[in-house]
Design a protein around this motif. Structure first.
Motif, PDB file in Angstrom:
ATOM      1  N   MET A 155      39.734  34.493  47.376  1.00  0.00           N
ATOM      2  CA  MET A 155      38.858  34.352  47.056  1.00  0.00           C
ATOM      3  C   MET A 155      37.680  35.765  46.919  1.00  0.00           C
ATOM      4  SD  MET A 155      37.161  31.895  45.406  1.00  0.00           S
ATOM      5  CE  MET A 155      36.310  30.953  45.638  1.00  0.00           C
ATOM      6  N   LEU A 156      37.428  35.471  48.593  1.00  0.00           N
ATOM      7  CA  LEU A 156      37.430  37.499  48.416  1.00  0.00           C
ATOM      8  C   LEU A 156      37.802  38.048  47.411  1.00  0.00           C
ATOM      9  CD1 LEU A 156      34.049  37.967  49.748  1.00  0.00           C
ATOM     10  CD2 LEU A 156      35.614  38.480  51.260  1.00  0.00           C
ATOM     11  N   LEU A 157      38.468  38.468  47.521  1.00  0.00           N
ATOM     12  CA  LEU A 157      39.237  39.637  46.891  1.00  0.00           C
ATOM     13  C   LEU A 157      38.982  39.498  45.103  1.00  0.00           C
ATOM     14  CD1 LEU A 157      42.954  40.625  48.418  1.00  0.00           C
ATOM     15  CD2 LEU A 157      40.494  41.539  48.297  1.00  0.00           C
ATOM     16  N   SER A 158      39.134  37.884  45.076  1.00  0.00           N
ATOM     17  CA  SER A 158      38.601  37.821  43.152  1.00  0.00           C
ATOM     18  C   SER A 158      37.517  38.115  42.797  1.00  0.00           C
ATOM     19  CB  SER A 158      39.154  36.524  42.723  1.00  0.00           C
ATOM     20  OG  SER A 158      38.706  35.928  43.469  1.00  0.00           O
ATOM     21  N   ILE A 159      36.324  37.949  43.554  1.00  0.00           N
ATOM     22  CA  ILE A 159      34.604  38.208  43.133  1.00  0.00           C
ATOM     23  C   ILE A 159      34.395  40.103  43.368  1.00  0.00           C
ATOM     24  CG2 ILE A 159      32.641  38.490  44.616  1.00  0.00           C
ATOM     25  CD1 ILE A 159      33.589  35.565  45.742  1.00  0.00           C
ATOM     26  N   PHE A 160      35.424  39.991  44.699  1.00  0.00           N
ATOM     27  CA  PHE A 160      35.086  42.385  43.654  1.00  0.00           C
ATOM     28  C   PHE A 160      36.109  42.425  42.568  1.00  0.00           C
ATOM     29  CE2 PHE A 160      34.688  41.776  48.458  1.00  0.00           C
ATOM     30  CZ  PHE A 160      32.770  42.602  48.615  1.00  0.00           C
ATOM     31  N   THR A 161      37.096  41.971  42.607  1.00  0.00           N
ATOM     32  CA  THR A 161      37.677  41.725  41.298  1.00  0.00           C
ATOM     33  C   THR A 161      36.655  42.138  40.436  1.00  0.00           C
ATOM     34  OG1 THR A 161      39.917  42.066  43.156  1.00  0.00           O
ATOM     35  CG2 THR A 161      40.062  41.737  39.983  1.00  0.00           C
ATOM     36  N   LEU A 177      48.573  38.671  53.069  1.00  0.00           N
ATOM     37  CA  LEU A 177      46.733  38.882  53.471  1.00  0.00           C
ATOM     38  C   LEU A 177      46.189  38.891  52.309  1.00  0.00           C
ATOM     39  CD1 LEU A 177      47.050  42.674  54.773  1.00  0.00           C
ATOM     40  CD2 LEU A 177      46.280  40.462  55.797  1.00  0.00           C
ATOM     41  N   VAL A 178      46.535  39.190  50.835  1.00  0.00           N
ATOM     42  CA  VAL A 178      45.750  38.374  49.543  1.00  0.00           C
ATOM     43  C   VAL A 178      46.375  37.286  49.285  1.00  0.00           C
ATOM     44  CG1 VAL A 178      46.135  38.395  47.430  1.00  0.00           C
ATOM     45  CG2 VAL A 178      46.954  40.993  48.492  1.00  0.00           C
ATOM     46  N   LYS A 179      47.225  36.005  49.747  1.00  0.00           N
ATOM     47  CA  LYS A 179      46.878  34.785  49.629  1.00  0.00           C
ATOM     48  C   LYS A 179      45.874  34.280  50.660  1.00  0.00           C
ATOM     49  CE  LYS A 179      51.155  32.809  49.833  1.00  0.00           C
ATOM     50  NZ  LYS A 179      51.796  32.246  50.214  1.00  0.00           N
ATOM     51  N   GLU A 180      45.441  34.989  51.807  1.00  0.00           N
ATOM     52  CA  GLU A 180      44.664  34.524  52.802  1.00  0.00           C
ATOM     53  C   GLU A 180      43.406  34.560  52.333  1.00  0.00           C
ATOM     54  OE1 GLU A 180      45.550  36.165  56.982  1.00  0.00           O
ATOM     55  OE2 GLU A 180      46.854  34.777  56.983  1.00  0.00           O
ATOM     56  N   SER A 196      32.777  48.825  45.330  1.00  0.00           N
ATOM     57  CA  SER A 196      33.501  47.371  45.063  1.00  0.00           C
ATOM     58  C   SER A 196      34.803  47.863  46.130  1.00  0.00           C
ATOM     59  CB  SER A 196      33.759  46.651  43.392  1.00  0.00           C
ATOM     60  OG  SER A 196      32.416  46.456  43.705  1.00  0.00           O
ATOM     61  N   LEU A 197      35.861  49.050  44.768  1.00  0.00           N
ATOM     62  CA  LEU A 197      37.046  49.266  45.518  1.00  0.00           C
ATOM     63  C   LEU A 197      36.670  49.588  47.379  1.00  0.00           C
ATOM     64  CD1 LEU A 197      37.650  51.542  42.793  1.00  0.00           C
ATOM     65  CD2 LEU A 197      38.410  49.753  43.164  1.00  0.00           C
ATOM     66  N   VAL A 198      36.195  50.314  47.724  1.00  0.00           N
ATOM     67  CA  VAL A 198      36.293  50.355  49.224  1.00  0.00           C
ATOM     68  C   VAL A 198      36.156  49.272  49.793  1.00  0.00           C
ATOM     69  CG1 VAL A 198      34.051  51.034  50.946  1.00  0.00           C
ATOM     70  CG2 VAL A 198      34.688  52.611  48.968  1.00  0.00           C
ATOM     71  N   ALA A 199      35.250  47.950  49.574  1.00  0.00           N
ATOM     72  CA  ALA A 199      34.919  46.464  49.890  1.00  0.00           C
ATOM     73  C   ALA A 199      36.217  45.870  49.994  1.00  0.00           C
ATOM     74  CB  ALA A 199      33.360  46.313  49.010  1.00  0.00           C
ATOM     75  N   LEU A 200      37.006  46.283  48.576  1.00  0.00           N
ATOM     76  CA  LEU A 200      37.870  45.283  48.510  1.00  0.00           C
ATOM     77  C   LEU A 200      39.346  46.360  49.335  1.00  0.00           C
ATOM     78  CD1 LEU A 200      39.205  43.729  45.061  1.00  0.00           C
ATOM     79  CD2 LEU A 200      40.847  45.868  45.873  1.00  0.00           C
ATOM     80  N   ILE A 201      39.335  47.187  49.401  1.00  0.00           N
ATOM     81  CA  ILE A 201      39.944  47.796  50.915  1.00  0.00           C
ATOM     82  C   ILE A 201      39.565  46.943  52.250  1.00  0.00           C
ATOM     83  CG2 ILE A 201      41.428  49.978  51.492  1.00  0.00           C
ATOM     84  CD1 ILE A 201      40.205  51.066  48.677  1.00  0.00           C
ATOM     85  N   PHE A 202      38.402  47.252  52.139  1.00  0.00           N
ATOM     86  CA  PHE A 202      37.858  47.007  53.496  1.00  0.00           C
ATOM     87  C   PHE A 202      38.201  45.220  53.723  1.00  0.00           C
ATOM     88  CE2 PHE A 202      34.742  44.661  56.735  1.00  0.00           C
ATOM     89  CZ  PHE A 202      35.163  45.705  57.816  1.00  0.00           C
ATOM     90  N   VAL A 203      38.605  44.439  53.110  1.00  0.00           N
ATOM     91  CA  VAL A 203      38.807  43.313  52.957  1.00  0.00           C
ATOM     92  C   VAL A 203      40.430  43.147  53.251  1.00  0.00           C
ATOM     93  CG1 VAL A 203      38.867  41.279  51.718  1.00  0.00           C
ATOM     94  CG2 VAL A 203      37.148  42.220  52.273  1.00  0.00           C
TER      95      VAL A 203
END
Length: 71
Positions: free
Chosen positions: A12-18, A6-9, A57-64
């Protein structure tokens, strides 16, 4: 699915939130260290905004990670 897949897929979006989370933490830390030189009301506003940005951002990260996009 495995968490790593999931992280590999969605890297890009996870790195933005991070990056948003890291920037918010750096701003909060810098404000906290220099709080004697900054007016108290401004320190309060910055801390509240950084906390709000961190939480969202944490909520968005968990949602993604949980639901994703285009999946």
């Amino acid at each position: 699915m495995d968490l790593w897949v999931l992280v590999k897929e969605r890297y890009m979006l996870l790195s933005i939130f991070t990056l948003i989370i890291l920037a918010s933490l750096i701003l909060m830390f810098a404000t906290w260290k220099n709080r004697s030189n900054i007016p108290k009301s401004l320190v309060g506003v910055i801390i509240v905004l950084c906390t709000l940005i961190l939480g969202l951002s944490l909520v968005a990260l968990i949602f993604v990670i949980s639901f994703g996009y285009n999946s």
